[in-house]
Design a protein around this motif. Structure first.
Motif, PDB file in Angstrom:
ATOM      1  N   HIS A  21      25.244   9.201  -8.554  1.00 47.76           N
ATOM      2  CA  HIS A  21      24.200   9.568  -7.482  1.00 47.76           C
ATOM      3  C   HIS A  21      23.056   8.753  -7.581  1.00 47.76           C
ATOM      4  O   HIS A  21      22.186   8.845  -6.652  1.00 47.76           O
ATOM      5  N   ARG A  22      22.830   7.991  -8.603  1.00 44.98           N
ATOM      6  CA  ARG A  22      21.630   7.333  -8.885  1.00 44.98           C
ATOM      7  C   ARG A  22      21.818   5.989  -8.259  1.00 44.98           C
ATOM      8  O   ARG A  22      21.170   5.438  -7.499  1.00 44.98           O
ATOM      9  N   VAL A  23      23.159   5.238  -8.231  1.00 48.64           N
ATOM     10  CA  VAL A  23      23.465   4.212  -7.724  1.00 48.64           C
ATOM     11  C   VAL A  23      23.847   4.374  -6.192  1.00 48.64           C
ATOM     12  O   VAL A  23      23.517   3.526  -5.372  1.00 48.64           O
ATOM     13  N   VAL A  24      24.422   5.441  -5.863  1.00 46.94           N
ATOM     14  CA  VAL A  24      24.821   5.784  -4.563  1.00 46.94           C
ATOM     15  C   VAL A  24      25.886   5.047  -3.787  1.00 46.94           C
ATOM     16  O   VAL A  24      26.597   5.832  -3.403  1.00 46.94           O
ATOM     17  N   TRP A  25      25.626   3.838  -3.494  1.00 46.18           N
ATOM     18  CA  TRP A  25      26.807   2.987  -2.924  1.00 46.18           C
ATOM     19  C   TRP A  25      27.740   2.521  -3.921  1.00 46.18           C
ATOM     20  O   TRP A  25      27.223   1.924  -5.059  1.00 46.18           O
ATOM     21  N   CYS A  26      29.039   2.756  -3.458  1.00 48.88           N
ATOM     22  CA  CYS A  26      30.008   2.170  -4.478  1.00 48.88           C
ATOM     23  C   CYS A  26      31.222   1.336  -3.534  1.00 48.88           C
ATOM     24  O   CYS A  26      31.129   1.277  -2.383  1.00 48.88           O
ATOM     25  N   SER A  27      32.025   0.492  -4.513  1.00 46.01           N
ATOM     26  CA  SER A  27      33.131  -0.117  -3.584  1.00 46.01           C
ATOM     27  C   SER A  27      34.198   0.597  -3.681  1.00 46.01           C
ATOM     28  O   SER A  27      34.594   1.202  -4.925  1.00 46.01           O
ATOM     29  N   MET A  28      34.800   1.025  -2.728  1.00 49.16           N
ATOM     30  CA  MET A  28      35.994   1.737  -2.451  1.00 49.16           C
ATOM     31  C   MET A  28      37.345   1.056  -2.175  1.00 49.16           C
ATOM     32  O   MET A  28      37.233   0.487  -1.128  1.00 49.16           O
ATOM     33  N   ALA A  29      38.328   1.086  -2.999  1.00 48.85           N
ATOM     34  CA  ALA A  29      39.498   0.138  -2.704  1.00 48.85           C
ATOM     35  C   ALA A  29      40.746   1.265  -2.562  1.00 48.85           C
ATOM     36  O   ALA A  29      40.938   2.001  -2.965  1.00 48.85           O
ATOM     37  N   THR A  30      41.495   0.638  -1.221  1.00 50.19           N
ATOM     38  CA  THR A  30      42.514   1.144  -0.776  1.00 50.19           C
ATOM     39  C   THR A  30      43.692   0.219  -1.184  1.00 50.19           C
ATOM     40  O   THR A  30      43.283  -0.863  -1.473  1.00 50.19           O
ATOM     41  N   VAL A  31      44.854   0.565  -0.808  1.00 50.17           N
ATOM     42  CA  VAL A  31      46.104  -0.255  -1.040  1.00 50.17           C
ATOM     43  C   VAL A  31      46.511  -0.341   0.335  1.00 50.17           C
ATOM     44  O   VAL A  31      47.056   0.866   0.761  1.00 50.17           O
ATOM     45  N   ASP A  32      47.147  -1.542   0.740  1.00 48.47           N
ATOM     46  CA  ASP A  32      47.814  -1.520   2.071  1.00 48.47           C
ATOM     47  C   ASP A  32      49.384  -1.468   1.898  1.00 48.47           C
ATOM     48  O   ASP A  32      49.821  -1.392   0.638  1.00 48.47           O
ATOM     49  N   ARG A  33      50.071  -1.626   3.105  1.00 43.52           N
ATOM     50  CA  ARG A  33      51.497  -1.322   2.939  1.00 43.52           C
ATOM     51  C   ARG A  33      52.246  -2.407   1.960  1.00 43.52           C
ATOM     52  O   ARG A  33      53.487  -2.171   1.512  1.00 43.52           O
ATOM     53  N   ARG A  34      51.626  -3.420   1.819  1.00 43.29           N
ATOM     54  CA  ARG A  34      52.164  -4.673   1.080  1.00 43.29           C
ATOM     55  C   ARG A  34      51.679  -4.527  -0.322  1.00 43.29           C
ATOM     56  O   ARG A  34      52.104  -5.504  -1.107  1.00 43.29           O
ATOM     57  N   GLY A  35      50.847  -3.383  -0.805  1.00 42.14           N
ATOM     58  CA  GLY A  35      50.513  -3.429  -2.080  1.00 42.14           C
ATOM     59  C   GLY A  35      49.307  -4.147  -2.569  1.00 42.14           C
ATOM     60  O   GLY A  35      48.716  -4.344  -3.644  1.00 42.14           O
ATOM     61  N   ARG A  36      48.658  -4.702  -1.542  1.00 41.46           N
ATOM     62  CA  ARG A  36      47.310  -5.454  -1.714  1.00 41.46           C
ATOM     63  C   ARG A  36      46.176  -4.752  -1.484  1.00 41.46           C
ATOM     64  O   ARG A  36      46.155  -3.776  -0.661  1.00 41.46           O
ATOM     65  N   HIS A  43      29.427   5.658   0.591  1.00 44.35           N
ATOM     66  CA  HIS A  43      28.624   6.410   0.011  1.00 44.35           C
ATOM     67  C   HIS A  43      29.074   7.543  -0.072  1.00 44.35           C
ATOM     68  O   HIS A  43      28.793   8.718   0.620  1.00 44.35           O
ATOM     69  N   PRO A  44      29.720   8.014  -1.368  1.00 45.71           N
ATOM     70  CA  PRO A  44      30.064   9.305  -1.411  1.00 45.71           C
ATOM     71  C   PRO A  44      29.245  10.146  -1.999  1.00 45.71           C
ATOM     72  O   PRO A  44      28.180   9.785  -2.713  1.00 45.71           O
ATOM     73  N   TYR A  45      29.452  11.514  -1.838  1.00 48.29           N
ATOM     74  CA  TYR A  45      28.866  12.726  -2.345  1.00 48.29           C
ATOM     75  C   TYR A  45      29.739  13.383  -3.671  1.00 48.29           C
ATOM     76  O   TYR A  45      30.798  13.615  -3.014  1.00 48.29           O
ATOM     77  N   TRP A  46      29.300  13.121  -4.725  1.00 43.73           N
ATOM     78  CA  TRP A  46      30.153  14.084  -5.745  1.00 43.73           C
ATOM     79  C   TRP A  46      29.690  15.444  -5.833  1.00 43.73           C
ATOM     80  O   TRP A  46      28.711  15.757  -6.612  1.00 43.73           O
ATOM     81  N   GLU A  47      30.468  16.431  -5.576  1.00 38.70           N
ATOM     82  CA  GLU A  47      30.094  17.833  -5.777  1.00 38.70           C
ATOM     83  C   GLU A  47      30.919  18.493  -6.901  1.00 38.70           C
ATOM     84  O   GLU A  47      32.168  18.261  -6.819  1.00 38.70           O
ATOM     85  N   ARG A  48      30.241  18.943  -7.758  1.00 35.82           N
ATOM     86  CA  ARG A  48      30.722  19.707  -8.765  1.00 35.82           C
ATOM     87  C   ARG A  48      30.558  21.204  -8.566  1.00 35.82           C
ATOM     88  O   ARG A  48      29.791  21.827  -7.844  1.00 35.82           O
ATOM     89  N   VAL A  49      31.867  21.780  -8.806  1.00 35.46           N
ATOM     90  CA  VAL A  49      32.052  23.115  -8.633  1.00 35.46           C
ATOM     91  C   VAL A  49      32.693  23.689  -9.872  1.00 35.46           C
ATOM     92  O   VAL A  49      34.067  23.180 -10.048  1.00 35.46           O
ATOM     93  N   GLY A  50      32.216  24.249 -10.672  1.00 33.61           N
ATOM     94  CA  GLY A  50      32.701  24.700 -11.986  1.00 33.61           C
ATOM     95  C   GLY A  50      32.893  23.289 -12.839  1.00 33.61           C
ATOM     96  O   GLY A  50      32.003  22.601 -13.078  1.00 33.61           O
ATOM     97  N   ASP A  51      34.314  23.428 -13.202  1.00 27.93           N
ATOM     98  CA  ASP A  51      34.656  22.081 -13.964  1.00 27.93           C
ATOM     99  C   ASP A  51      35.380  21.388 -13.056  1.00 27.93           C
ATOM    100  O   ASP A  51      36.238  20.313 -13.740  1.00 27.93           O
ATOM    101  N   SER A  52      35.292  21.304 -11.794  1.00 22.92           N
ATOM    102  CA  SER A  52      36.031  20.391 -11.242  1.00 22.92           C
ATOM    103  C   SER A  52      35.026  19.471 -10.403  1.00 22.92           C
ATOM    104  O   SER A  52      33.707  19.742 -10.037  1.00 22.92           O
ATOM    105  N   LEU A  53      35.527  18.556  -9.722  1.00 22.04           N
ATOM    106  CA  LEU A  53      34.573  17.497  -9.073  1.00 22.04           C
ATOM    107  C   LEU A  53      35.448  17.002  -7.904  1.00 22.04           C
ATOM    108  O   LEU A  53      36.571  16.392  -7.858  1.00 22.04           O
ATOM    109  N   THR A  54      34.585  17.023  -6.687  1.00 28.19           N
ATOM    110  CA  THR A  54      35.370  16.395  -5.605  1.00 28.19           C
ATOM    111  C   THR A  54      34.346  15.505  -5.111  1.00 28.19           C
ATOM    112  O   THR A  54      33.121  15.641  -4.701  1.00 28.19           O
ATOM    113  N   GLY A  55      35.030  14.310  -4.545  1.00 24.29           N
ATOM    114  CA  GLY A  55      33.923  13.423  -3.741  1.00 24.29           C
ATOM    115  C   GLY A  55      34.352  13.518  -2.398  1.00 24.29           C
ATOM    116  O   GLY A  55      35.348  13.801  -1.944  1.00 24.29           O
ATOM    117  N   TRP A  56      33.168  13.236  -1.740  1.00 24.27           N
ATOM    118  CA  TRP A  56      33.166  13.391  -0.076  1.00 24.27           C
ATOM    119  C   TRP A  56      32.607  12.148   0.345  1.00 24.27           C
ATOM    120  O   TRP A  56      31.555  11.735   0.071  1.00 24.27           O
TER     121      TRP A  56
END
Length: 165
Positions: A21-36, A43-56
């Motif tokens: 949340h301090r850095v704000v921006w991140c590099s997000m990687a996915t993988v294509d159909r060929r594994g690349r 710009h995710p928001y990480w929401e804490r609910v109890g002991d779980s974490l969800t990124g939006w």
């Protein structure tokens, strides 16, 4: 040392969210159909609910991103800054298009101080149900910071994976 448990330790959650949340921006990687890998800056928001974490992540529903996540429903989010603080989340990823999720995340970003929070209308959308944007829900199975690391135990089942191909 990596802590392997069903639930992340509070100290790992706190440190990860603090850096992300301090850095704000991140590099997000996915993988294509060929594994690349394919990276983009998000710009995710990480929401804490109890002991779980969800990124939006608010995003455009592009065919490329949809195809990547349909084939391999995982992402890697990497934060870094010049202070050498690092936070990495390896996550199960899925689209979250329900009206409830859209309204919740719209309000979450809108109620949070900048730079983490912002008015989502800046994306060129009119309201939470606008079809020109969608949400990704990220659920970490591994978190790492410079101070600590956690991995979901192997007995814990991930979200259902899409078809491989």
């Amino acid at each position: 040392m990596v802590v392997e448990t069903a639930v992340p330790p509070v100290t790992v959650l706190d440190e990860f969210v603090r850096v992300a949340h301090r850095v704000v921006w991140c590099s997000m990687a996915t993988v294509d159909r060929r594994g690349r890998p394919r990276s983009r800056v998000v710009h995710p928001y990480w929401e804490r609910v109890g002991d779980s974490l969800t990124g939006w992540v608010t995003t455009r529903p592009t065919p490329l991103k949809r195809a990547h996540l349909a084939c391999t429903p995982y992402v890697s989010c990497s934060y870094w800054d010049p202070r050498q603080e690092v936070a990495v989340a390896e996550c199960d990823a899925e689209y979250a298009d329900s009206p409830e999720d859209r309204r919740h995340v719209w309000d979450l970003f809108g109620a949070t101080e900048p730079p983490l929070g912002f008015d989502l209308r800046i994306l060129g959308v009119d309201d939470p149900l606008d079809e020109r944007f969608t949400l990704l829900r990220l659920r970490p199975w591994r978190l790492r910071t410079a101070e600590s690391a956690w991995r979901r135990g192997s007995a814990i089942r991930p979200m259902a994976a899409g078809p491989k191909g």
